[in-house]
Each structure stands twice: as structure tokens, then as C-alpha cells.
Scaffold this motif. Structure first.
Motif, PDB file in Angstrom:
ATOM      1  N   THR A  34       0.866  -1.181   0.000  1.00  0.00           N
ATOM      2  CA  THR A  34       0.000   0.000   0.000  1.00  0.00           C
ATOM      3  C   THR A  34       0.904   1.233   0.000  1.00  0.00           C
ATOM      4  O   THR A  34       2.039   1.157  -0.466  1.00  0.00           O
ATOM      5  N   GLY A  72     -11.393  -4.034   8.416  1.00  0.00           N
ATOM      6  CA  GLY A  72     -11.331  -3.838   6.969  1.00  0.00           C
ATOM      7  C   GLY A  72     -12.310  -2.796   6.446  1.00  0.00           C
ATOM      8  O   GLY A  72     -12.152  -2.301   5.330  1.00  0.00           O
ATOM      9  N   ASN A  73     -13.305  -2.441   7.254  1.00  0.00           N
ATOM     10  CA  ASN A  73     -14.265  -1.413   6.823  1.00  0.00           C
ATOM     11  C   ASN A  73     -13.782  -0.008   7.143  1.00  0.00           C
ATOM     12  O   ASN A  73     -14.362   0.969   6.691  1.00  0.00           O
ATOM     13  N   ARG A  79      -6.865  -2.950   4.050  1.00  0.00           N
ATOM     14  CA  ARG A  79      -7.864  -3.734   3.309  1.00  0.00           C
ATOM     15  C   ARG A  79      -8.755  -2.786   2.503  1.00  0.00           C
ATOM     16  O   ARG A  79      -8.993  -2.993   1.318  1.00  0.00           O
ATOM     17  N   TYR A  80      -9.189  -1.707   3.172  1.00  0.00           N
ATOM     18  CA  TYR A  80     -10.057  -0.732   2.506  1.00  0.00           C
ATOM     19  C   TYR A  80      -9.303  -0.096   1.333  1.00  0.00           C
ATOM     20  O   TYR A  80      -9.838   0.040   0.225  1.00  0.00           O
ATOM     21  N   ASN A  83      -9.127  -2.479  -1.609  1.00  0.00           N
ATOM     22  CA  ASN A  83     -10.416  -2.599  -2.302  1.00  0.00           C
ATOM     23  C   ASN A  83     -10.636  -1.376  -3.188  1.00  0.00           C
ATOM     24  O   ASN A  83     -11.011  -1.503  -4.360  1.00  0.00           O
ATOM     25  N   GLU A  84     -10.392  -0.196  -2.604  1.00  0.00           N
ATOM     26  CA  GLU A  84     -10.647   1.052  -3.327  1.00  0.00           C
ATOM     27  C   GLU A  84      -9.681   1.275  -4.485  1.00  0.00           C
ATOM     28  O   GLU A  84     -10.074   1.714  -5.555  1.00  0.00           O
ATOM     29  N   PHE A  87      -8.849  -3.733  -6.032  1.00  0.00           N
ATOM     30  CA  PHE A  87      -9.679  -4.937  -6.135  1.00  0.00           C
ATOM     31  C   PHE A  87     -11.093  -4.667  -6.661  1.00  0.00           C
ATOM     32  O   PHE A  87     -11.643  -5.486  -7.401  1.00  0.00           O
ATOM     33  N   ASN A  88     -11.680  -3.503  -6.270  1.00  0.00           N
ATOM     34  CA  ASN A  88     -13.058  -3.226  -6.721  1.00  0.00           C
ATOM     35  C   ASN A  88     -13.139  -2.969  -8.217  1.00  0.00           C
ATOM     36  O   ASN A  88     -14.228  -2.933  -8.765  1.00  0.00           O
ATOM     37  N   HIS A  89     -11.990  -2.782  -8.858  1.00  0.00           N
ATOM     38  CA  HIS A  89     -12.012  -2.339 -10.258  1.00  0.00           C
ATOM     39  C   HIS A  89     -11.481  -3.378 -11.234  1.00  0.00           C
ATOM     40  O   HIS A  89     -11.336  -3.098 -12.429  1.00  0.00           O
ATOM     41  N   LYS A  94     -12.432 -11.636  -4.591  1.00  0.00           N
ATOM     42  CA  LYS A  94     -11.957 -11.057  -3.311  1.00  0.00           C
ATOM     43  C   LYS A  94     -11.595 -12.139  -2.297  1.00  0.00           C
ATOM     44  O   LYS A  94     -10.790 -11.903  -1.398  1.00  0.00           O
ATOM     45  N   THR A  97      -7.985 -12.614  -2.102  1.00  0.00           N
ATOM     46  CA  THR A  97      -7.137 -11.470  -1.724  1.00  0.00           C
ATOM     47  C   THR A  97      -6.980 -11.478  -0.209  1.00  0.00           C
ATOM     48  O   THR A  97      -7.974 -11.495   0.519  1.00  0.00           O
TER      49      THR A  97
END
Ligand code: F6R
Length: 240
Positions: A34, A72-73, A79-80, A83-84, A87-89, A94, A97
Motif C-alpha cells: 500500500t 477492513g471497513n 484492506r479498505y 479494495n478502493e 480490487f473493486n475495479h 476477493k 485477496t
């Protein structure tokens, strides 16, 4: 070492490197980082996925680290972030991951679980790394044993300050994290180290000119058989 002009070129080159590997080995296990350095690389991976449909359906990922105390939220959790930023794209599953669980009840147990998980899955094929200005890789701060596996660490004040830009106040930056250990990182079959900007100049200098020492964790990479560094002009500008 691949020297590039700037952050954008580093990001393009790094993404190209990863995409080639994913196309060649669709089941590849990637180690991910990250921080600010890989964000541009992830943007390029997403753009390529949208344009060329490079698929991550069979890819597995393991992140280097996670803050202790954040679920993770939480917007500041790694993790967030993953995702942002990635992974979300893309079309990755998931479930494949993995990021250490920062909110696990027993952080030491979580370290063991994470280390075993990486082993059980057959290890990391390509690990993407950034470097801290104090030479940390993952969150392995100066003084960490080269033999350490995934572990709980106390973040150095300089690391908390550097990462405060992602938080409202520096006091909000967690004081501890779970990180893959140096030995975990060294077991990856291949390493891609990304370095950009003047703030990394001294770290690059030490990496190239100083002896291997636990006081400068990244120095151990000199003992790894397969490391590629992509660094921009500003980062190498102090190399003697
Ligand atoms: C991130 C990580 C850290 C960063 C390093 C550089 O998962 O493990 O080692 O790679 O702190 O951070 P940036 O890229 O923000 O300069």
C-alpha cells in the motif's frame, strides 16, 4: 535497476511488468504493497484491465501489512485501501485477496495464521515493495531481525508521521501493525521494488552504498537472487 523519468513512468513500467507476469502465469500469487508509491501502478493495472481485459480471476494476492486496531471497513485500513485502489475495479475474486486482519482478537495468532496461509498457498511469486525513508520494507522498521516471520511491530515515529497524510491527525495513526517479516518477504521468488521522489534519495543511497545491516532493513534485498528496482530520477539523484 530500471531508471525512469518520474512517478508516472515508474507506474507505467511497473504495471507493464506485472501485466506481463499475470498474462504468462494466470495463477500467479502476488505480494502487494500500500502507501503512495503503488497507487499509480494500480491505476495503470485498472486501465489495462478495462482496455485489454487482462484477467485476475485466478490470481491470489497477499498484502504486506495492516494496522492493528482497524477493521477492513475502516477507511484507513489497508484492506479498505486495496479494495478502493485496485480490487473493486478488476475481476479478481476477493476471496483470493488476503490482508492481515488488523482487528483480530489475538494479533500474535493472526501473524502465525497469515504466515502459514502464505506457505499453504505455495508462497509468493512476485512481491511488490515500496521503501520507507528509514529503509523499512513492509513495516519492518530498523532493528527488526532478518529472520522474523510475520509479526507485530511498533511503528517508528517517522513512519507514523509519513503516513499521517492519510489520516486527520498524526495521533490517529495506529502505533502498531502486523507485517510480513523480512524472512517472509525474502522467500518470495521475485521482488519488484518501486522507488519515487526525493524523499527516498537517502534510502536509495544507503541501499546501494552501505553494508547489509538490520539497521537498514531494505539492505537484505541484496541477498535476494531476483530483485528488479524501478526508480525515478529524483530517487536516484543522490546516488554516489
Ligand atoms: C506499504 C508498506 C510500506 C511502504 C513504505 C513506503 O504496504 O509496506 O513499506 O511501501 O512505507 O510508503 P510510500 O509508498 O507511501 O512512500
Amino acid at each position: 535497476m530500471i531508471e525512469v523519468q518520474n512517478y508516472d513512468e515508474m507506474s507505467q513500467k511497473a504495471a507493464g511488468y506485472i501485466i506481463d507476469k499475470v498474462c504468462q502465469y494466470p495463477n500467479i500469487k502476488l505480494g502487494l504493497a500500500t502507501g503512495g508509491t503503488p497507487i499509480g501502478t494500480y491505476k495503470n493495472l485498472i486501465a489495462d484491465h478495462q482496455k485489454n481485459r487482462t484477467s485476475y480471476r485466478k490470481v491470489t494476492t497477499f498484502n504486506l501489512d495492516e494496522y492493528i486496531g482497524l477493521s477492513g471497513n475502516d477507511k484507513n485500513s489497508y484492506r479498505y485501501f486495496m479494495n478502493e485502489q485496485l480490487f473493486n475495479h478488476i475481476d479478481i475474486d476477493k476471496n483470493n485477496t488476503y490482508v492481515p486482519l488488523g482487528d483480530s482478537k489475538d494479533a500474535e495468532k493472526e501473524c502465525l495464521r497469515y504466515e502459514e496461509l502464505i506457505e499453504k498457498k505455495g508462497g509468493i511469486d512476485l512481491q511488490i515493495l515500496g521503501i520507507g525513508s528509514n529503509g523499512h520494507i513492509g513495516f519492518n522498521e530498523p532493528g527488526t531481525s532478518f529472520y522474523a516471520a510475520t509479526q507485530v511491530i511498533q511503528l517508528a515515529p517517522s513512519t507514523r508521521e509519513a503516513n499521517a497524510r492519510f489520516f486527520k491527525h498524526v495521533e490517529d495513526v495506529p502505533t502498531k501493525a502486523i507485517t510480513m517479516g523480512i524472512s517472509t518477504i525474502m522467500k518470495s521468488k521475485e521482488i519488484l521494488l518501486l522507488v519515487s521522489g526525493e524523499s527516498k534519495k537517502d534510502a536509495m543511497n544507503k541501499l546501494f552504498n552501505e553494508e547489509i545491516s538490520e539497521n537498514f532493513p531494505a539492505s537484505i534485498l541484496k541477498n535476494h537472487p531476483c530483485v528488479t528496482i524501478i526508480a525515478d530520477k529524483a530517487a536516484v539523484s543522490g546516488l554516489k
